[in-house]
Design a protein around this motif. Structure first.
Motif, mmCIF file in Angstrom:
data_model
loop_
_atom_site.group_PDB
_atom_site.id
_atom_site.type_symbol
_atom_site.label_atom_id
_atom_site.label_comp_id
_atom_site.label_asym_id
_atom_site.label_seq_id
_atom_site.Cartn_x
_atom_site.Cartn_y
_atom_site.Cartn_z
ATOM 1 N N VAL A 295 0.825 -1.218 0.000
ATOM 2 C CA VAL A 295 0.000 0.000 0.000
ATOM 3 C C VAL A 295 0.857 1.266 0.000
ATOM 4 C CG1 VAL A 295 -1.727 1.311 1.286
ATOM 5 C CG2 VAL A 295 -1.972 -1.165 1.013
ATOM 6 N N PRO A 296 1.742 1.477 1.000
ATOM 7 C CA PRO A 296 2.573 2.693 0.961
ATOM 8 C C PRO A 296 3.508 2.717 -0.259
ATOM 9 C CG PRO A 296 3.330 1.202 2.689
ATOM 10 C CD PRO A 296 2.023 0.674 2.226
ATOM 11 N N THR A 297 3.942 1.544 -0.705
ATOM 12 C CA THR A 297 4.803 1.516 -1.893
ATOM 13 C C THR A 297 4.053 2.022 -3.119
ATOM 14 O OG1 THR A 297 6.016 -0.388 -0.983
ATOM 15 C CG2 THR A 297 6.223 0.021 -3.351
ATOM 16 N N MET A 298 2.796 1.580 -3.257
ATOM 17 C CA MET A 298 1.999 2.018 -4.398
ATOM 18 C C MET A 298 1.742 3.523 -4.350
ATOM 19 S SD MET A 298 -1.875 0.919 -5.400
ATOM 20 C CE MET A 298 -2.490 1.761 -3.920
ATOM 21 N N ILE A 299 1.347 4.017 -3.148
ATOM 22 C CA ILE A 299 1.047 5.460 -3.034
ATOM 23 C C ILE A 299 2.297 6.294 -3.277
ATOM 24 C CG2 ILE A 299 0.265 7.264 -1.467
ATOM 25 C CD1 ILE A 299 -1.524 5.178 -0.135
ATOM 26 N N ALA A 300 3.408 5.874 -2.662
ATOM 27 C CA ALA A 300 4.655 6.610 -2.859
ATOM 28 C C ALA A 300 5.089 6.561 -4.317
ATOM 29 C CB ALA A 300 5.743 6.029 -1.960
ATOM 30 N N GLY A 301 4.827 5.447 -4.983
ATOM 31 C CA GLY A 301 5.186 5.333 -6.390
ATOM 32 C C GLY A 301 4.370 6.281 -7.263
ATOM 33 N N ILE A 302 3.088 6.447 -6.925
ATOM 34 C CA ILE A 302 2.242 7.356 -7.706
ATOM 35 C C ILE A 302 2.716 8.788 -7.566
ATOM 36 C CG2 ILE A 302 -0.082 8.341 -7.868
ATOM 37 C CD1 ILE A 302 -1.147 5.572 -7.145
ATOM 38 N N TYR A 303 2.997 9.183 -6.333
ATOM 39 C CA TYR A 303 3.399 10.587 -6.120
ATOM 40 C C TYR A 303 4.867 10.832 -6.420
ATOM 41 C CZ TYR A 303 -1.120 11.716 -4.217
ATOM 42 O OH TYR A 303 -2.462 11.928 -4.079
ATOM 43 N N GLY A 304 5.545 9.809 -6.817
ATOM 44 C CA GLY A 304 6.953 10.020 -7.188
ATOM 45 C C GLY A 304 7.148 10.068 -8.686
ATOM 46 N N MET A 305 6.064 10.185 -9.461
ATOM 47 C CA MET A 305 6.191 10.177 -10.923
ATOM 48 C C MET A 305 6.604 11.530 -11.497
ATOM 49 S SD MET A 305 3.127 7.617 -12.182
ATOM 50 C CE MET A 305 1.811 8.505 -11.378
ATOM 51 N N ASN A 306 6.531 12.658 -10.690
ATOM 52 C CA ASN A 306 7.046 13.973 -11.098
ATOM 53 C C ASN A 306 6.352 14.571 -12.329
ATOM 54 O OD1 ASN A 306 8.999 14.024 -9.037
ATOM 55 N ND2 ASN A 306 10.386 12.759 -10.285
ATOM 56 N N PHE A 307 5.044 14.362 -12.446
ATOM 57 C CA PHE A 307 4.281 15.048 -13.506
ATOM 58 C C PHE A 307 3.962 16.479 -13.061
ATOM 59 C CE2 PHE A 307 3.223 10.599 -14.615
ATOM 60 C CZ PHE A 307 3.681 10.597 -15.913
ATOM 61 N N ASP A 308 3.837 17.396 -14.011
ATOM 62 C CA ASP A 308 3.545 18.803 -13.672
ATOM 63 C C ASP A 308 2.092 18.988 -13.261
ATOM 64 O OD1 ASP A 308 6.118 19.569 -14.229
ATOM 65 O OD2 ASP A 308 5.694 19.996 -16.349
ATOM 66 N N HIS A 309 1.180 18.307 -13.871
ATOM 67 C CA HIS A 309 -0.239 18.520 -13.612
ATOM 68 C C HIS A 309 -0.799 17.400 -12.729
ATOM 69 C CE1 HIS A 309 -0.158 21.742 -16.558
ATOM 70 N NE2 HIS A 309 0.427 20.917 -17.418
ATOM 71 N N MET A 310 -0.465 17.483 -11.480
ATOM 72 C CA MET A 310 -1.029 16.561 -10.470
ATOM 73 C C MET A 310 -1.710 17.419 -9.424
ATOM 74 S SD MET A 310 1.966 13.670 -10.053
ATOM 75 C CE MET A 310 0.954 12.680 -8.948
ATOM 76 N N PRO A 311 -3.052 17.368 -9.307
ATOM 77 C CA PRO A 311 -3.807 18.282 -8.429
ATOM 78 C C PRO A 311 -3.339 18.260 -6.990
ATOM 79 C CG PRO A 311 -5.295 17.061 -9.856
ATOM 80 C CD PRO A 311 -3.961 16.457 -10.038
ATOM 81 N N GLU A 312 -2.952 17.075 -6.497
ATOM 82 C CA GLU A 312 -2.624 16.987 -5.066
ATOM 83 C C GLU A 312 -1.295 17.649 -4.718
ATOM 84 O OE1 GLU A 312 -3.317 14.534 -7.035
ATOM 85 O OE2 GLU A 312 -5.166 13.562 -6.362
ATOM 86 N N LEU A 313 -0.485 17.953 -5.738
ATOM 87 C CA LEU A 313 0.839 18.499 -5.430
ATOM 88 C C LEU A 313 0.759 19.909 -4.868
ATOM 89 C CD1 LEU A 313 2.877 17.278 -8.544
ATOM 90 C CD2 LEU A 313 2.817 16.295 -6.241
ATOM 91 N N ASP A 314 -0.315 20.643 -5.190
ATOM 92 C CA ASP A 314 -0.432 22.021 -4.715
ATOM 93 C C ASP A 314 -1.177 22.136 -3.395
ATOM 94 O OD1 ASP A 314 0.883 22.881 -6.997
ATOM 95 O OD2 ASP A 314 -0.994 23.016 -8.149
ATOM 96 N N SER A 315 -1.672 21.029 -2.873
ATOM 97 C CA SER A 315 -2.444 21.070 -1.628
ATOM 98 C C SER A 315 -1.527 21.245 -0.435
ATOM 99 C CB SER A 315 -3.272 19.783 -1.483
ATOM 100 O OG SER A 315 -3.912 19.760 -0.230
ATOM 101 N N VAL A 316 -1.945 22.118 0.491
ATOM 102 C CA VAL A 316 -1.156 22.339 1.716
ATOM 103 C C VAL A 316 -1.161 21.097 2.590
ATOM 104 C CG1 VAL A 316 -0.950 23.776 3.785
ATOM 105 C CG2 VAL A 316 -1.649 24.802 1.615
ATOM 106 N N PHE A 317 -2.324 20.406 2.615
ATOM 107 C CA PHE A 317 -2.448 19.248 3.504
ATOM 108 C C PHE A 317 -2.199 17.924 2.763
ATOM 109 C CE2 PHE A 317 -5.293 22.587 5.100
ATOM 110 C CZ PHE A 317 -4.786 22.743 6.374
ATOM 111 N N GLY A 318 -1.680 18.004 1.528
ATOM 112 C CA GLY A 318 -1.489 16.787 0.735
ATOM 113 C C GLY A 318 -0.540 15.794 1.388
ATOM 114 N N TYR A 319 0.587 16.283 1.859
ATOM 115 C CA TYR A 319 1.596 15.371 2.435
ATOM 116 C C TYR A 319 1.090 14.653 3.672
ATOM 117 C CZ TYR A 319 6.005 13.775 4.435
ATOM 118 O OH TYR A 319 6.997 13.006 4.980
ATOM 119 N N PRO A 320 0.558 15.404 4.697
ATOM 120 C CA PRO A 320 0.062 14.679 5.875
ATOM 121 C C PRO A 320 -1.135 13.792 5.555
ATOM 122 C CG PRO A 320 -0.438 17.018 6.018
ATOM 123 C CD PRO A 320 0.495 16.862 4.882
#
Length: 343
Positions: A295-320
């Motif tokens: 589970v954490p591997t999959m989620i970390a893999g998704i957010y590690g793809m470094n695309f410019d247009h990912m909505p969650e990247l601009d969220s203040v509370f995205g990381y927590p």
């Protein structure tokens, strides 16, 4: 025949002439045989005989005795070569008997390389006025049998067939002791298999099974020869009931060995099943932890793809939030696996 009194080596354990159940002195084996035959020729009942005992003799020594006692060449060849199956054969007016000997070898702990059963052979040439015993292996010496017979002249008075009975009875009694020791060994291994949840080494059980087969090979083939021996015409009628008693004891030993062998098979199957169950349990634990970490591997893999247009990247509370989702998902999976007994 050469002029020596005894075979020229250390293989001669002991020899003696017996008259009326009493031991008499003789200068050598030929002299003892001459005394015995002279006594028997002068008596209505032949109650004198010679008993010669050898331990692992060489061929010339046995051939020397073959000339003295007129032993059959085929039996002499078997006595020299050893490693014979238990048997009873008749050559003219004498018997040739092969008995397997067994011994329980003490060991501090049963391991995969432990030697538990030691085997050897006793070969006996039995004639009207002589007994020649040839022993191979260091197990089951006959000094105890000779001492017991010499202490009771009535037993020696039974003649060569009485000595043969005493030897056979001694060998079969050893079978009983060894079978009891093997049974105790087997029960200890059985308790280990069913009590120790961490016991996965079945090599000791394989070793015990191998030794059980060795014991069975030594004991079981003797049943048929001993049964026929009790019916031989060369065996006096008054001695046949004694040989039948030995046959009864041997049958008991064979039944016990067969029962122990079957129990050993059951223990081995149980150990294999337990080992497979423990392996399956390990595989379930490994699979459960792999699922949790996926589970954490999959989620970390998704957010590690470094695309410019990912909505969650601009969220203040995205990381927590993402970390919280990882923890909650892993916790739920862990509890689920624990509830199902996978962990």
């Amino acid at each position: 025949m050469n002029g020596t009194c005894v075979p020229p080596s250390d293989s001669l354990v002991e020899y003696a002439a017996y008259v009326g159940g009493r031991r008499i002195e003789a200068l050598g084996i030929p002299d003892a045989l001459e005394l015995v035959r002279a006594h028997n020729a002068a008596q209505e009942k032949a109650d004198a005989f010679v008993w010669v005992g050898l331990h692992e003799p060489d061929a010339p020594e046995v051939e020397w005795l073959a000339e003295v006692f007129d032993l059959h060449p085929l039996a002499v060849e078997d006595a020299v070569k050893a490693h014979q199956r238990p048997k009873v054969e008749r050559y003219d007016d004498s018997l040739f008997v092969v008995l397997k000997t067994v011994a329980y070898l003490e060991h501090p702990e049963l391991t995969a390389t432990s030697e538990i059963i030691g085997t050897g052979e006793i070969m006996a040439f039995v004639g009207p006025d002589f007994v020649v015993t040839v022993r191979h292996g260091r197990y089951c010496p006959l000094a105890e049998v000779r001492e017991r017979l010499e202490a009771k002249p009535k037993l020696l008075g039974r003649g060569p067939t009485g000595v043969l009975h005493a030897i056979a009875d001694h060998v079969v009694d050893r079978y009983l002791h060894v079978a009891d020791d093997m049974q105790a060994e087997l029960e200890e291994v059985e308790a280990m298999v069913f009590a120790d949840v961490s016991a996965r080494d079945i090599s000791r059980i394989y070793n015990l099974k191998r030794e059980m087969i060795e014991l069975k090979r030594a004991v079981t083939p003797l049943q048929s020869p001993m049964s026929t021996l009790a019916q031989r015409r060369m065996i006096p009628s008054e001695m046949r009931e004694y040989f039948r008693d030995v046959v009864d004891h041997l049958a008991r030993v064979c039944e016990q060995v067969e029962s122990s062998n079957e129990l050993c098979n059951s223990v081995l199957q149980a150990a294999l099943a337990r080992s497979n169950a423990l392996a399956n349990e390990d595989m379930r634990k490994i699979s459960a932890w792999v699922a949790i970490m996926a589970v954490p591997t999959m989620i970390a893999g998704i957010y590690g793809m470094n695309f410019d247009h990912m909505p969650e990247l601009d969220s203040v509370f995205g990381y927590p939030v993402v970390l919280g989702v990882m923890v909650i998902a892993c916790t739920l999976l862990y509890r689920g696996f624990r509830r199902n007994g996978w962990m």
